[in-house]
Write a protein that holds these residues in place. Structure first.
Motif, PDB file in Angstrom:
ATOM      1  N   GLU A 279      86.819  35.512  69.537  1.00 19.82           N
ATOM      2  CA  GLU A 279      87.403  34.848  70.702  1.00 19.82           C
ATOM      3  C   GLU A 279      86.659  35.193  71.985  1.00 19.82           C
ATOM      4  N   ARG A 280      86.284  36.445  72.141  1.00 17.85           N
ATOM      5  CA  ARG A 280      85.594  36.862  73.371  1.00 17.85           C
ATOM      6  C   ARG A 280      84.225  36.203  73.483  1.00 17.85           C
ATOM      7  N   ALA A 281      83.536  36.038  72.360  1.00 19.37           N
ATOM      8  CA  ALA A 281      82.228  35.380  72.378  1.00 19.37           C
ATOM      9  C   ALA A 281      82.372  33.914  72.773  1.00 19.37           C
ATOM     10  N   VAL A 282      83.422  33.257  72.263  1.00 24.21           N
ATOM     11  CA  VAL A 282      83.677  31.860  72.620  1.00 24.21           C
ATOM     12  C   VAL A 282      83.975  31.744  74.108  1.00 24.21           C
ATOM     13  N   GLU A 283      84.817  32.632  74.630  1.00 22.68           N
ATOM     14  CA  GLU A 283      85.153  32.587  76.058  1.00 22.68           C
ATOM     15  C   GLU A 283      83.916  32.788  76.916  1.00 22.68           C
ATOM     16  N   GLU A 284      83.087  33.779  76.565  1.00 20.53           N
ATOM     17  CA  GLU A 284      81.861  34.030  77.331  1.00 20.53           C
ATOM     18  C   GLU A 284      80.946  32.806  77.303  1.00 20.53           C
ATOM     19  N   GLY A 285      80.844  32.167  76.133  1.00 25.83           N
ATOM     20  CA  GLY A 285      79.983  30.999  76.016  1.00 25.83           C
ATOM     21  C   GLY A 285      80.447  29.850  76.885  1.00 25.83           C
ATOM     22  N   ILE A 286      81.747  29.592  76.903  1.00 29.22           N
ATOM     23  CA  ILE A 286      82.275  28.499  77.715  1.00 29.22           C
ATOM     24  C   ILE A 286      82.176  28.839  79.200  1.00 29.22           C
ATOM     25  N   VAL A 287      82.492  30.076  79.562  1.00 32.03           N
ATOM     26  CA  VAL A 287      82.371  30.503  80.965  1.00 32.03           C
ATOM     27  C   VAL A 287      80.944  30.307  81.459  1.00 32.03           C
ATOM     28  N   MET A 352      84.426  37.063  84.006  1.00 37.73           N
ATOM     29  CA  MET A 352      83.028  37.447  83.850  1.00 37.73           C
ATOM     30  C   MET A 352      82.740  38.594  84.797  1.00 37.73           C
ATOM     31  N   GLU A 353      81.540  39.190  84.636  1.00 38.79           N
ATOM     32  CA  GLU A 353      81.114  40.274  85.499  1.00 38.79           C
ATOM     33  C   GLU A 353      80.024  39.788  86.435  1.00 38.79           C
ATOM     34  N   ARG A 354      79.991  40.350  87.629  1.00 37.79           N
ATOM     35  CA  ARG A 354      78.991  39.920  88.615  1.00 37.79           C
ATOM     36  C   ARG A 354      77.566  40.212  88.174  1.00 37.79           C
ATOM     37  N   ARG A 355      77.392  41.245  87.355  1.00 38.16           N
ATOM     38  CA  ARG A 355      76.025  41.628  87.005  1.00 38.16           C
ATOM     39  C   ARG A 355      75.421  40.743  85.904  1.00 38.16           C
ATOM     40  N   GLY A 356      76.188  39.772  85.427  1.00 42.62           N
ATOM     41  CA  GLY A 356      75.630  38.767  84.535  1.00 42.62           C
ATOM     42  C   GLY A 356      75.260  39.286  83.168  1.00 42.62           C
ATOM     43  N   SER A 357      76.244  39.764  82.408  1.00 41.26           N
ATOM     44  CA  SER A 357      75.951  40.313  81.085  1.00 41.26           C
ATOM     45  C   SER A 357      76.530  39.446  79.975  1.00 41.26           C
ATOM     46  N   GLY A 358      76.715  38.152  80.240  1.00 38.91           N
ATOM     47  CA  GLY A 358      77.353  37.263  79.280  1.00 38.91           C
ATOM     48  C   GLY A 358      76.646  37.185  77.941  1.00 38.91           C
ATOM     49  N   ILE A 359      75.329  37.041  77.960  1.00 33.36           N
ATOM     50  CA  ILE A 359      74.566  36.934  76.710  1.00 33.36           C
ATOM     51  C   ILE A 359      74.699  38.212  75.891  1.00 33.36           C
ATOM     52  N   LYS A 360      74.593  39.349  76.544  1.00 28.21           N
ATOM     53  CA  LYS A 360      74.725  40.637  75.846  1.00 28.21           C
ATOM     54  C   LYS A 360      76.112  40.772  75.226  1.00 28.21           C
ATOM     55  N   LYS A 361      77.138  40.316  75.956  1.00 24.68           N
ATOM     56  CA  LYS A 361      78.506  40.436  75.439  1.00 24.68           C
ATOM     57  C   LYS A 361      78.701  39.572  74.199  1.00 24.68           C
ATOM     58  N   ILE A 362      78.137  38.371  74.219  1.00 24.88           N
ATOM     59  CA  ILE A 362      78.270  37.479  73.070  1.00 24.88           C
ATOM     60  C   ILE A 362      77.655  38.123  71.829  1.00 24.88           C
ATOM     61  N   ILE A 363      76.459  38.665  71.977  1.00 27.31           N
ATOM     62  CA  ILE A 363      75.780  39.319  70.856  1.00 27.31           C
ATOM     63  C   ILE A 363      76.563  40.550  70.401  1.00 27.31           C
ATOM     64  N   LYS A 364      77.057  41.337  71.362  1.00 26.16           N
ATOM     65  CA  LYS A 364      77.821  42.540  71.036  1.00 26.16           C
ATOM     66  C   LYS A 364      79.090  42.195  70.268  1.00 26.16           C
ATOM     67  N   TYR A 366      79.620  39.643  68.327  1.00 24.19           N
ATOM     68  CA  TYR A 366      79.279  39.249  66.960  1.00 24.19           C
ATOM     69  C   TYR A 366      78.942  40.460  66.106  1.00 24.19           C
ATOM     70  N   LYS A 367      78.173  41.374  66.654  1.00 20.64           N
ATOM     71  CA  LYS A 367      77.764  42.542  65.871  1.00 20.64           C
ATOM     72  C   LYS A 367      78.942  43.437  65.508  1.00 20.64           C
ATOM     73  N   ALA A 368      80.037  43.307  66.259  1.00 20.91           N
ATOM     74  CA  ALA A 368      81.209  44.136  65.982  1.00 20.91           C
ATOM     75  C   ALA A 368      82.093  43.553  64.879  1.00 20.91           C
ATOM     76  N   GLN A 369      81.773  42.344  64.405  1.00 24.14           N
ATOM     77  CA  GLN A 369      82.611  41.690  63.402  1.00 24.14           C
ATOM     78  C   GLN A 369      82.347  42.242  61.998  1.00 24.14           C
TER      79      GLN A 369
END
Length: 477
Positions: A279-287, A352-364, A366-369
């Motif tokens: 769910e978090r990866a989907v939210e980050e992607g849409i954001v 989201m975070e101001r420092r722009g870590s969306g791509i890293k969060k999406i990958i993270k 997935y790797k936690a699944q």
């Protein structure tokens, strides 16, 4: 490779001096009769992140051929830039020597007075970088560069819509629920939704309950199969959403939840979730799609396309800096925001975070699944006109029939069968109450393969069943 001594006499790659492939061009010689052949790169570098032209290197092979008259050539380069590029960008010329052959490095700085044009005979053209090429700027890119040159962004511009006729109930309630603060009247101005004269900005219009900016829409489709044309019924579900960006985000997430599944199984000390998509990866992607899209592109909207094996999110407009995301280290992409006011607002809402870590969060995420493997890593691709994110369905597998055909075709070896049996045994050891259905979902294999593995384990007297299929459990022998 290209080398030149540094100040200490130590050989270094020239590419280390000038950056990535997208940030430089190689030229065998200075073209004086066709100066556009290299001046278009000067325009593109100035309109982007800057870059370097190397004179004295064969473009295709990278062979060092050298420049015969480096001092005279450098003077001509300077004169061409002054005469043919408008406005004149900041640049630096330097000399390097390798194997007694002279090279000229022309470093063009990223400009602040964009767009920078190449001016030729009956021609005035601006260029920008797409991958490792310098291409002509279209109307949308010129508007973007003009905004950059004025020191403004799309979301900061006055929208032309009347603030007093807009409602912001969604923004106000979301701010209270997520930031735990009241949204004050003064916040409209301090957050950039209204300018100093009380005019609604584009950021404010995008966050209004009934967003008047036509291209701010979200199209969602659940396709039947693996492509957009898979049979008699192409789409299983579709929807089109308008309104505040917050509404688009929530509706997009709800659409994905409605068209995906979340399995689970009970381990000895915890419940393991098995979602199709985190769910978090989907939210980050849409954001990211809503925040970083190019709103100057009229007639295009954000798309979410769900297939059997993947979810794709498309956002109009490529990377803000012009460098394709697939050409970069995905974990080292700097934060550059096309719409900083909207990004700040979503940060205040804790989306989201101001420092722009969306791509890293999406990958993270997935790797936690539990079912993650390297072939399931999210894919990021950008081009001049758009950005594509592909999220793999963690629970996708071929049907029993397709799997059987695949096994017959590939002739699965004994090692793979043994490995499958051991995976089943390991899962049963961890959770003696696990069912065949849960084993199928957990291991991403067919029911027939699970039953075959269990049969072999029983024959080898490694396990046996105590009690009924429904209420019994596995016993390790």
């Amino acid at each position: 490779m290209l080398f030149t001594p540094d100040e200490r006499g130590v050989p270094v790659k020239i590419t280390q001096l000038i950056g990535e492939t997208t940030e430089y061009d190689k030229k065998e010689k200075l073209e004086e009769k066709e100066p556009r052949s290299w001046l278009k790169s000067v325009s593109a570098f100035a309109n982007g992140l800057g870059g370097t032209l190397i004179f004295g290197v064969e473009d295709k092979t990278g062979e060092i051929v050298g420049v015969q008259d480096p001092d005279g050539t450098a003077e001509k380069i300077s004169r061409f830039i002054r005469d043919r590029i408008d406005p004149i960008p900041s640049f630096v010329l330097s000399f390097h020597t390798e194997a007694e052959k002279h090279l000229i490095l022309l470093r063009v700085e990223s400009g602040k007075e964009t767009p920078y044009y190449y001016v030729g005979r009956n021609e005035r053209t601006a260029y920008h970088r797409v991958g490792n090429e310098s291409v002509v700027c279209d109307a949308n890119k010129l508007r973007e560069l003009a905004l950059k040159g004025s020191g403004k962004t799309f979301d900061s511009l006055t929208s032309g819509y009347d603030f007093s006729k807009m409602s912001f109930t969604k923004l106000i309630s979301t701010y209270y629920n997520r930031a735990h603060n009241d949204f004050l009247d003064s916040d409209y101005t301090s957050f950039g939704l209204v300018d100093g004269d009380g005019n609604l900005t584009n950021a404010g219009a995008l966050l209004a309950d009934y967003c008047p900016i036509y291209q701010s829409r979200l199209f969602c489709t659940r396709w039947n199969g693996l492509t957009k044309a898979s049979g008699l019924q192409d789409a299983l579900d579709d929807a089109e959403y308008t309104g505040s960006l917050i509404t688009l985000l929530e509706e997009g997430e709800a659409f994905v939840k409605r068209n995906s599944h979340k399995g689970w199984f009970k381990a000895p000390d915890q419940r393991i979730e098995l979602p199709d998509y985190p769910e978090r990866a989907v939210e980050e992607g849409i954001v990211n799609a809503l925040i970083h899209r190019d709103y100057l592109v009229v007639g295009s909207e954000v798309h979410i396309d769900i297939f059997d094996d993947r979810l794709e999110i498309y956002s109009p407009g490529g990377m803000f800096d012009g460098i394709n995301v697939q050409d970069r280290d995905i974990m080292q992409i700097p934060s550059q925001r096309r719409n900083p006011i909207i990004a700040d607002m979503f940060s205040r809402l804790h989306f989201m975070e101001r420092r722009g870590s969306g791509i890293k969060k999406i990958i993270k995420e997935y790797k936690a699944q539990y079912k993650y493997s390297d072939d399931m890593q999210p894919e990021f691709v950008s081009e001049h006109g758009g950005f594509f994110l592909t999220l793999k369905n963690l629970n996708y597998r071929l049907s029993d029939k397709e799997e059987k055909k695949g096994e017959e075709k590939e002739k699965i070896g004994e090692d793979e069968i043994i490995e499958r049996i051991e995976h089943v045994f390991s899962a049963i050891s961890e959770n003696p109450n696990i069912t065949i259905k849960e084993l199928v979902s957990l291991l991403n294999i067919t029911k027939k393969q699970v039953e075959s593995a269990i049969k072999k384990l029983k024959e080898d007297k490694r396990i046996h069943r105590s009690g009924s299929d429904r209420s019994g459990k596995w016993i390790i022998d």
